[in-house]
Scaffold this motif. Structure first.
Motif, PDB file in Angstrom:
ATOM      1  N   PRO A 137      32.700  -9.541  23.692  1.00 54.92           N
ATOM      2  CA  PRO A 137      33.243 -11.036  23.780  1.00 54.92           C
ATOM      3  C   PRO A 137      33.457 -11.571  22.248  1.00 54.92           C
ATOM      4  O   PRO A 137      32.893 -11.319  21.653  1.00 54.92           O
ATOM      5  CB  PRO A 137      31.740 -11.589  24.269  1.00 54.92           C
ATOM      6  CG  PRO A 137      30.810 -10.716  24.170  1.00 54.92           C
ATOM      7  CD  PRO A 137      31.667  -9.301  24.053  1.00 54.92           C
ATOM      8  N   THR A 138      34.268 -12.740  22.348  1.00 51.84           N
ATOM      9  CA  THR A 138      34.872 -13.349  21.348  1.00 51.84           C
ATOM     10  C   THR A 138      34.669 -14.805  21.338  1.00 51.84           C
ATOM     11  O   THR A 138      34.940 -15.523  20.392  1.00 51.84           O
ATOM     12  CB  THR A 138      36.233 -12.794  20.665  1.00 51.84           C
ATOM     13  OG1 THR A 138      37.087 -13.609  21.746  1.00 51.84           O
ATOM     14  CG2 THR A 138      36.340 -11.383  20.462  1.00 51.84           C
ATOM     15  N   THR A 139      33.977 -15.435  22.570  1.00 46.77           N
ATOM     16  CA  THR A 139      33.657 -16.624  22.442  1.00 46.77           C
ATOM     17  C   THR A 139      32.296 -16.890  23.082  1.00 46.77           C
ATOM     18  O   THR A 139      31.647 -15.663  23.086  1.00 46.77           O
ATOM     19  CB  THR A 139      34.647 -17.670  23.492  1.00 46.77           C
ATOM     20  OG1 THR A 139      34.385 -17.186  24.674  1.00 46.77           O
ATOM     21  CG2 THR A 139      35.872 -17.304  23.072  1.00 46.77           C
ATOM     22  N   THR A 190      31.252 -10.959  13.648  1.00 49.65           N
ATOM     23  CA  THR A 190      32.282 -10.947  12.512  1.00 49.65           C
ATOM     24  C   THR A 190      33.508 -11.532  13.332  1.00 49.65           C
ATOM     25  O   THR A 190      34.457 -12.060  12.939  1.00 49.65           O
ATOM     26  CB  THR A 190      32.611  -9.727  11.942  1.00 49.65           C
ATOM     27  OG1 THR A 190      32.712  -8.866  12.598  1.00 49.65           O
ATOM     28  CG2 THR A 190      31.415  -9.488  11.011  1.00 49.65           C
ATOM     29  N   LEU A 191      33.480 -11.160  14.978  1.00 50.90           N
ATOM     30  CA  LEU A 191      34.880 -11.395  15.772  1.00 50.90           C
ATOM     31  C   LEU A 191      34.931 -12.813  16.193  1.00 50.90           C
ATOM     32  O   LEU A 191      35.940 -13.275  16.635  1.00 50.90           O
ATOM     33  CB  LEU A 191      34.734 -10.580  16.899  1.00 50.90           C
ATOM     34  CG  LEU A 191      34.514  -9.089  16.754  1.00 50.90           C
ATOM     35  CD1 LEU A 191      34.565  -8.478  18.155  1.00 50.90           C
ATOM     36  CD2 LEU A 191      36.060  -8.663  16.084  1.00 50.90           C
ATOM     37  N   THR A 192      33.803 -13.815  15.528  1.00 49.80           N
ATOM     38  CA  THR A 192      33.729 -15.036  15.928  1.00 49.80           C
ATOM     39  C   THR A 192      33.904 -15.880  15.042  1.00 49.80           C
ATOM     40  O   THR A 192      34.263 -17.277  15.271  1.00 49.80           O
ATOM     41  CB  THR A 192      32.575 -15.386  16.628  1.00 49.80           C
ATOM     42  OG1 THR A 192      31.334 -15.353  15.759  1.00 49.80           O
ATOM     43  CG2 THR A 192      31.881 -14.661  17.920  1.00 49.80           C
ATOM     44  N   VAL A 193      33.994 -15.457  13.950  1.00 48.84           N
ATOM     45  CA  VAL A 193      34.569 -16.383  12.626  1.00 48.84           C
ATOM     46  C   VAL A 193      35.822 -17.166  12.690  1.00 48.84           C
ATOM     47  O   VAL A 193      36.209 -18.185  12.071  1.00 48.84           O
ATOM     48  CB  VAL A 193      34.310 -15.772  11.212  1.00 48.84           C
ATOM     49  CG1 VAL A 193      33.095 -15.310  11.110  1.00 48.84           C
ATOM     50  CG2 VAL A 193      35.500 -14.713  11.150  1.00 48.84           C
ATOM     51  N   ALA A 216      38.942  -8.438  33.524  1.00 49.10           N
ATOM     52  CA  ALA A 216      38.411  -7.002  33.627  1.00 49.10           C
ATOM     53  C   ALA A 216      37.546  -7.035  35.232  1.00 49.10           C
ATOM     54  O   ALA A 216      37.613  -5.946  35.632  1.00 49.10           O
ATOM     55  CB  ALA A 216      37.435  -6.633  32.351  1.00 49.10           C
ATOM     56  N   LYS A 217      37.005  -8.158  35.135  1.00 54.97           N
ATOM     57  CA  LYS A 217      36.155  -8.218  36.453  1.00 54.97           C
ATOM     58  C   LYS A 217      37.019  -8.125  37.744  1.00 54.97           C
ATOM     59  O   LYS A 217      36.462  -7.296  38.781  1.00 54.97           O
ATOM     60  CB  LYS A 217      35.299  -9.419  36.324  1.00 54.97           C
ATOM     61  CG  LYS A 217      34.022  -9.331  35.443  1.00 54.97           C
ATOM     62  CD  LYS A 217      33.387 -10.719  35.446  1.00 54.97           C
ATOM     63  CE  LYS A 217      32.122 -10.489  34.394  1.00 54.97           C
ATOM     64  NZ  LYS A 217      31.268 -12.203  34.711  1.00 54.97           N
ATOM     65  N   ALA A 218      38.184  -8.710  37.703  1.00 56.42           N
ATOM     66  CA  ALA A 218      39.092  -8.864  38.762  1.00 56.42           C
ATOM     67  C   ALA A 218      39.476  -7.324  39.082  1.00 56.42           C
ATOM     68  O   ALA A 218      39.617  -6.845  39.978  1.00 56.42           O
ATOM     69  CB  ALA A 218      40.078  -9.533  38.447  1.00 56.42           C
TER      70      ALA A 218
HETATM   71  P1  NAD Z   1      39.233 -18.133  27.093  1.00 57.93           P
HETATM   72  O1  NAD Z   1      38.715 -16.751  27.279  1.00 57.93           O
HETATM   73  O2  NAD Z   1      40.185 -18.803  27.950  1.00 57.93           O
HETATM   74  O3  NAD Z   1      40.053 -18.225  25.610  1.00 57.93           O
HETATM   75  C1  NAD Z   1      40.693 -19.400  25.063  1.00 57.93           C
HETATM   76  C2  NAD Z   1      41.626 -19.012  23.914  1.00 57.93           C
HETATM   77  O4  NAD Z   1      40.686 -18.832  22.709  1.00 57.93           O
HETATM   78  C3  NAD Z   1      42.682 -17.643  24.347  1.00 57.93           C
HETATM   79  O5  NAD Z   1      43.557 -17.977  23.824  1.00 57.93           O
HETATM   80  C4  NAD Z   1      41.752 -16.744  23.705  1.00 57.93           C
HETATM   81  O6  NAD Z   1      42.565 -15.736  23.092  1.00 57.93           O
HETATM   82  C5  NAD Z   1      41.409 -17.408  22.393  1.00 57.93           C
HETATM   83  N1  NAD Z   1      40.082 -16.868  21.560  1.00 57.93           N
HETATM   84  C6  NAD Z   1      39.107 -16.163  21.983  1.00 57.93           C
HETATM   85  N2  NAD Z   1      38.188 -15.660  21.014  1.00 57.93           N
HETATM   86  C7  NAD Z   1      38.844 -16.188  19.794  1.00 57.93           C
HETATM   87  C8  NAD Z   1      38.491 -15.905  18.742  1.00 57.93           C
HETATM   88  N3  NAD Z   1      37.408 -15.379  18.324  1.00 57.93           N
HETATM   89  N4  NAD Z   1      39.067 -16.596  17.753  1.00 57.93           N
HETATM   90  C9  NAD Z   1      40.204 -17.127  18.037  1.00 57.93           C
HETATM   91  N5  NAD Z   1      40.743 -17.444  19.414  1.00 57.93           N
HETATM   92  C10 NAD Z   1      39.790 -16.764  20.285  1.00 57.93           C
HETATM   93  O7  NAD Z   1      38.069 -19.350  26.794  1.00 57.93           O
HETATM   94  P2  NAD Z   1      36.457 -19.339  27.080  1.00 57.93           P
HETATM   95  O8  NAD Z   1      36.100 -20.624  27.319  1.00 57.93           O
HETATM   96  O9  NAD Z   1      35.852 -17.985  26.626  1.00 57.93           O
HETATM   97  O10 NAD Z   1      36.593 -18.960  28.888  1.00 57.93           O
HETATM   98  C11 NAD Z   1      36.958 -19.720  29.798  1.00 57.93           C
HETATM   99  C12 NAD Z   1      36.988 -18.937  31.103  1.00 57.93           C
HETATM  100  O11 NAD Z   1      35.740 -18.042  31.421  1.00 57.93           O
HETATM  101  C13 NAD Z   1      37.108 -19.941  32.309  1.00 57.93           C
HETATM  102  O12 NAD Z   1      38.074 -19.686  33.330  1.00 57.93           O
HETATM  103  C14 NAD Z   1      35.546 -19.712  32.992  1.00 57.93           C
HETATM  104  O13 NAD Z   1      35.652 -20.263  34.392  1.00 57.93           O
HETATM  105  C15 NAD Z   1      35.165 -18.457  32.824  1.00 57.93           C
HETATM  106  N6  NAD Z   1      33.854 -18.301  32.661  1.00 57.93           N
HETATM  107  C16 NAD Z   1      33.553 -17.409  33.721  1.00 57.93           C
HETATM  108  C17 NAD Z   1      32.120 -17.048  33.424  1.00 57.93           C
HETATM  109  C18 NAD Z   1      31.589 -15.923  34.484  1.00 57.93           C
HETATM  110  O14 NAD Z   1      30.345 -15.567  34.526  1.00 57.93           O
HETATM  111  N7  NAD Z   1      32.405 -15.334  35.310  1.00 57.93           N
HETATM  112  C19 NAD Z   1      30.997 -17.448  32.677  1.00 57.93           C
HETATM  113  C20 NAD Z   1      31.626 -18.438  31.995  1.00 57.93           C
HETATM  114  C21 NAD Z   1      33.228 -18.674  31.851  1.00 57.93           C
END
Ligand code: NAD
Length: 352
Positions: free
Chosen positions: A116-118, A154-157, A101-103
């Motif tokens: 966010p979900t991670t 709830t999106l992170t479970v 989205a930022k790109a």
């Molecule tokens: P990701 O976004 O690549 O997600 C990894 C996998 O997990 C994907 O297949 C995704 O669909 C899946 N996933 C995501 N949430 C899920 C959930 N709740 N349940 C099950 N699966 C889920 O991994 P990430 O670690 O979140 O992001 C890594 C990337 O983010 C890297 O490229 C890193 O450089 C970048 N990053 C950027 C910033 C910034 O400030 N721009 C900060 C931190 C990380």
């Protein structure tokens, strides 16, 4: 005496279990009428669910986000945004999707609403990243900071336990390096220490029971604090090393952060005693570096770079690359120091 400059970034955070229900009113608040939803292929269904919730305000779903934002995918997303006449991007997913989205926002200036979900924390930062020909470039631009962030635990479970641990360590690394950053300030230090505390307190419950919503909520709040920390100040040796290991040796992002962090902290400990005190307090451990290592071990997270696929023969080159361009670090970065650090991380030994 206190003496600091802190640019507080403007963003709106909606936090709480079920807060995704507020998506339509938040889109309306942004004044958007044609939102393009972004997701990874794995989270396509969640992307479609968001589009459903948006109804007439959804312009389409682009479900091709992948790790590190290759320029071809970024261009495809920009083209799709232009094709459907989007006036906003809604991202649902981890750092990869937020960064996509930022790109788009970087060239189109479209506002972002991030879900966010991670625990990566990108949603709270003005940092973008793009990968061209295998080389990742990052930069800061206020245009890419999401206007609105909806944190719904709830999106992170559904995050698998191992990824919960490593994604959390990615966020802990943001908090840790903010504490000894060149631009460190007392406000960010409070935020960063509290982030570490939230992870240390609640991660064990998340790993034991991924559906534990109270613990998930606490950890997601820690991720928000990690993102704020990363967005506010510059990072140092740990992030530089991870960038090299992930970019050049193709190691997995969150896992690499997990393995390297205790060793980078041990390296910096003599030069940053106040930061070490805060990290140790946040972890409720006697030592910052050992506390991080023990936390990772207790969560069943990977502890060695070898287990992540690095070869012993790569260590010298990694050390060369890590010292090639000078950057800020509280302790001077020497090749032999970095090599010793990497050697410990390679073997998975406890930090020195
Ligand atoms: P990701 O976004 O690549 O997600 C990894 C996998 O997990 C994907 O297949 C995704 O669909 C899946 N996933 C995501 N949430 C899920 C959930 N709740 N349940 C099950 N699966 C889920 O991994 P990430 O670690 O979140 O992001 C890594 C990337 O983010 C890297 O490229 C890193 O450089 C970048 N990053 C950027 C910033 C910034 O400030 N721009 C900060 C931190 C990380």
């Amino acid at each position: 005496m206190l003496d600091f400059i802190y640019d507080i970034l403007p963003s709106r955070v909606i936090f709480g279990a079920g807060s995704l229900d507020r998506l339509p009113e938040e889109i309306e608040r942004l004044g958007a009428k044609r939102a393009l939803v972004l997701s990874t292929p794995e989270q396509r269904e969640q992307g479609a669910d968001l589009a459903n919730r948006l109804g007439a305000r959804a312009a389409g779903v682009f479900d091709r986000a992948v790790m590190h934002v290759p320029t071809e995918i970024a261009q495809a997303a920009r083209d799709e945004a232009a094709r459907v006449g989007a006036d906003c991007c809604v991202s649902i997913g981890g750092g990869s999707t937020t960064d996509l989205a930022k790109a788009v926002a970087l060239v189109s200036k479209l506002p972002i609403l991030a879900v966010p979900t991670t625990y990566a924390g990108s949603e709270m930062t003005p940092i973008w990243g793009l990968t061209e020909g295998g080389v990742k470039k990052t930069g800061r631009d206020p245009r890419v900071l999401p206007k609105t962030v909806i944190y719904d635990p709830t999106l992170t479970v559904s995050i698998p336990p191992q990824f919960s641990a490593t994604s959390a360590f990615n966020a802990i690394a943001h908090c840790v390096e903010a504490l000894y950053a060149k631009e460190a300030n007392p406000i960010i230090s409070m935020i960063a220490e509290e982030g570490i505390r939230a992870f240390a307190r609640s991660l064990p419950y998340v790993i034991k029971d991924p559906t534990h919503l109270d613990a998930r909520s606490d950890v997601l709040c820690g991720a928000c604090l990690g993102g704020i920390s990363l967005g506010a100040v510059g990072m140092a040796l740990h992030h530089k090393l991870c960038h090299t290991l992930v970019g050049t040796f193709n190691l997995p992002h969150a896992e690499t952060h997990t393995v390297v962090l205790p060793h980078a902290v041990a390296y910096n400990a003599p030069a940053a005693p106040e930061a070490m005190g805060r990290i140790a307090r946040g972890l409720a451990a006697p030592s910052a570096a050992r506390g991080l290592y023990d936390l990772a071990a207790s969560l069943g997270a990977p502890l060695s770079l070898e287990a992540l696929g690095l070869k012993a023969s790569d260590l010298e080159r990694a050390a060369d690359l890590a010292v090639r361009n000078p950057y800020y670090n509280p302790r001077p970065v020497t090749r032999e120091g970095v090599l010793a650090l990497l050697d410990d991380a390679f073997a998975g030994r406890p930090p020195r």
